[in-house]
Design an enzyme around this catalytic site. Structure first.
Site, PDB file in Angstrom:
ATOM      1  N   ARG A  34      -8.522   1.503  -0.560  1.00 26.36           N
ATOM      2  CA  ARG A  34      -7.534   1.631  -1.642  1.00 26.36           C
ATOM      3  C   ARG A  34      -6.146   1.965  -1.064  1.00 26.36           C
ATOM      4  O   ARG A  34      -5.263   1.109  -1.027  1.00 26.36           O
ATOM      5  CB  ARG A  34      -7.998   2.692  -2.652  1.00 26.36           C
ATOM      6  CG  ARG A  34      -7.301   2.599  -4.008  1.00 26.36           C
ATOM      7  CD  ARG A  34      -5.937   3.255  -4.034  1.00 26.36           C
ATOM      8  NE  ARG A  34      -5.984   4.672  -3.685  1.00 26.36           N
ATOM      9  CZ  ARG A  34      -4.899   5.386  -3.391  1.00 26.36           C
ATOM     10  NH1 ARG A  34      -3.700   4.833  -3.410  1.00 26.36           N
ATOM     11  NH2 ARG A  34      -5.014   6.665  -3.062  1.00 26.36           N
ATOM     12  N   ASP A  35      -5.960   3.167  -0.593  1.00 28.39           N
ATOM     13  CA  ASP A  35      -4.654   3.576  -0.061  1.00 28.39           C
ATOM     14  C   ASP A  35      -4.266   2.692   1.126  1.00 28.39           C
ATOM     15  O   ASP A  35      -3.103   2.309   1.283  1.00 28.39           O
ATOM     16  CB  ASP A  35      -4.746   5.046   0.361  1.00 28.39           C
ATOM     17  CG  ASP A  35      -3.434   5.616   0.875  1.00 28.39           C
ATOM     18  OD1 ASP A  35      -2.386   4.972   0.734  1.00 28.39           O
ATOM     19  OD2 ASP A  35      -3.459   6.723   1.432  1.00 28.39           O
ATOM     20  N   HIS A  63      -4.562  15.319   3.051  1.00 29.56           N
ATOM     21  CA  HIS A  63      -4.278  13.894   3.219  1.00 29.56           C
ATOM     22  C   HIS A  63      -3.052  13.771   4.122  1.00 29.56           C
ATOM     23  O   HIS A  63      -1.920  13.793   3.659  1.00 29.56           O
ATOM     24  CB  HIS A  63      -4.024  13.292   1.836  1.00 29.56           C
ATOM     25  CG  HIS A  63      -3.855  11.805   1.827  1.00 29.56           C
ATOM     26  ND1 HIS A  63      -4.766  10.956   1.229  1.00 29.56           N
ATOM     27  CD2 HIS A  63      -2.880  11.004   2.310  1.00 29.56           C
ATOM     28  CE1 HIS A  63      -4.355   9.698   1.356  1.00 29.56           C
ATOM     29  NE2 HIS A  63      -3.205   9.706   2.003  1.00 29.56           N
ATOM     30  N   HIS A  65      -0.654  12.062   7.120  1.00 26.09           N
ATOM     31  CA  HIS A  65      -0.212  10.804   7.726  1.00 26.09           C
ATOM     32  C   HIS A  65       0.220  11.076   9.159  1.00 26.09           C
ATOM     33  O   HIS A  65       0.753  12.148   9.465  1.00 26.09           O
ATOM     34  CB  HIS A  65       0.938  10.204   6.917  1.00 26.09           C
ATOM     35  CG  HIS A  65       0.474   9.511   5.665  1.00 26.09           C
ATOM     36  ND1 HIS A  65       1.254   8.646   4.957  1.00 26.09           N
ATOM     37  CD2 HIS A  65      -0.714   9.543   5.013  1.00 26.09           C
ATOM     38  CE1 HIS A  65       0.581   8.178   3.912  1.00 26.09           C
ATOM     39  NE2 HIS A  65      -0.614   8.714   3.917  1.00 26.09           N
ATOM     40  N   CYS A 123       2.973   2.922   6.704  1.00 23.74           N
ATOM     41  CA  CYS A 123       3.637   3.971   5.934  1.00 23.74           C
ATOM     42  C   CYS A 123       4.673   3.314   5.046  1.00 23.74           C
ATOM     43  O   CYS A 123       5.640   2.740   5.531  1.00 23.74           O
ATOM     44  CB  CYS A 123       4.310   4.991   6.836  1.00 23.74           C
ATOM     45  SG  CYS A 123       5.102   6.303   5.873  1.00 23.74           S
ATOM     46  N   ASN A 178      -1.547   6.438   7.400  1.00 27.65           N
ATOM     47  CA  ASN A 178      -2.735   7.258   7.201  1.00 27.65           C
ATOM     48  C   ASN A 178      -3.405   7.654   8.514  1.00 27.65           C
ATOM     49  O   ASN A 178      -3.512   6.850   9.440  1.00 27.65           O
ATOM     50  CB  ASN A 178      -3.756   6.461   6.373  1.00 27.65           C
ATOM     51  CG  ASN A 178      -3.343   6.335   4.924  1.00 27.65           C
ATOM     52  OD1 ASN A 178      -2.984   7.307   4.282  1.00 27.65           O
ATOM     53  ND2 ASN A 178      -3.385   5.111   4.408  1.00 27.65           N
TER      54      ASN A 178
END
Ligand code: MG
Length: 314
Positions: free
Chosen positions: A26-27, A220, A222, A253, A262
């Site tokens: 998804r992300d 979460h 990055h 990103c 991520n």
């Protein structure tokens, strides 16, 4: 090290087990330009579950024209029915309409996507922070009525590309508001990757003091500035046991012109395997999955671990 795994040397003060919330499908894919066919996404998610990931965020029920990459949610989700009992498959829902669509397909876990800053709320949701909370309120309430698990994403917790540094107290306020709607867990997003470990500890401490324990928090991070694993370790030492990561580091990103977004799941698993922290993930199978996906996307994975292990095998 042997067989593509680090030597296992446990360290004190860490949880015995970490749940990885896999966001690659998804992300990750949402930020990839190449549109991936539905069958490939279904295979990707099956392979991720087959590698031992038990929480695999599958797609988003956002309006199809907003995110063309995820416009096939209705076609994809039914292809995952055989994963019932194998992996949880949360889906992002932006609003009440998205929730209707997700529930109609039998989704049992949803996520809403909030912001700690006004600028990002306006740019991403076209609303103020308060207006976005008002939009989520009936969504979360109805999900809870249906006994659906709700994750609240909170983005821009450490910095915002338009506003700069984000005060800890502002993040705590937004976090409490999201949890106050009834979210079961909260994912703290370092959307532009600027956090450093002391900042992570300061936020977790402030949240704890405000009545938000580490047990309801996911992190979460990055890797934009190479800090994701250091930040993760700090969070684990504080008691966090849910970590978001993206297979192969998929996703880039979106707010910085960098290939690195991520945290890559493989990089995370390498560290946790070395520390003797259980994840249930088979690093070899996961790496093979990301290498397979990288081929479909036509570019190499940015994950250091995927690269190192791929070179080793070739
Ligand atoms: Mg992300």
């Amino acid at each position: 090290m042997t067989d593509g795994l680090p030597m296992r040397v446990p360290a004190a003060g860490l949880p015995a087990r970490v749940r990885i919330h896999e966001v690659g499908a998804r992300d990750g894919l949402q930020n990839e330009k190449t549109v991936v066919p539905t069958e490939v996404k279904a295979e990707f998610i099956h392979r991720l579950a087959g590698a031992g990931l038990t929480t695999v965020e599958a797609t988003s029920f956002v309006r199809p024209e907003w995110v063309p990459q995820l416009a096939d949610a209705e076609a994809l989700f039914p292809l995952l029915h055989d994963l019932r009992g194998v992996a949880e498959l949360p889906v992002l829902v932006p609003n009440a309409r998205g929730l209707d669509r997700a529930l109609a397909l039998g989704a049992r876990r949803i996520a809403v996507f909030g912001s700690a800053t006004e600028t990002f709320a306006r740019r991403n949701l076209n609303r103020t922070v308060d207006e976005s909370l008002a939009m989520f309120e009936p969504v979360v309430a109805r999900a809870k009525e249906e006994e659906v698990h709700v994750r609240g994403y909170l983005s821009m917790c450490f910095g915002d590309p338009w506003e700069g540094a984000v005060p800890v107290r502002q993040v705590v306020k937004a976090a409490k508001a999201l949890l106050g709607l009834g979210c079961d867990e909260l994912s703290l997003g370092d959307t532009i990757g600027v956090a450093t470990p002391g900042h992570v500890l300061a936020l977790l401490t402030a949240l704890d003091e405000a009545g938000v324990p580490a047990s309801v928090i996911g992190v979460h991070f990055h890797d934009t500035y190479g800090q994701a694993l250091a930040n993760t370790l700090a969070a684990l030492q504080y008691g966090v046991t849910t970590v978001d990561a993206s297979a192969g580091g998929l996703g880039g990103c979106p707010y910085a012109k960098s290939a690195t977004g991520n945290l890559a799941t493989e990089d995370l698993v390498w560290m946790l395997d070395g520390l003797g922290v259980e994840t249930g993930v088979d690093l070899g199978r996961l790496t093979a999955t990301s290498a397979w996906m990288a081929e479909r996307l036509g570019r190499p994975s940015p994950s250091r671990t995927v690269r190192a292990l791929s070179h080793k095998e070739s």
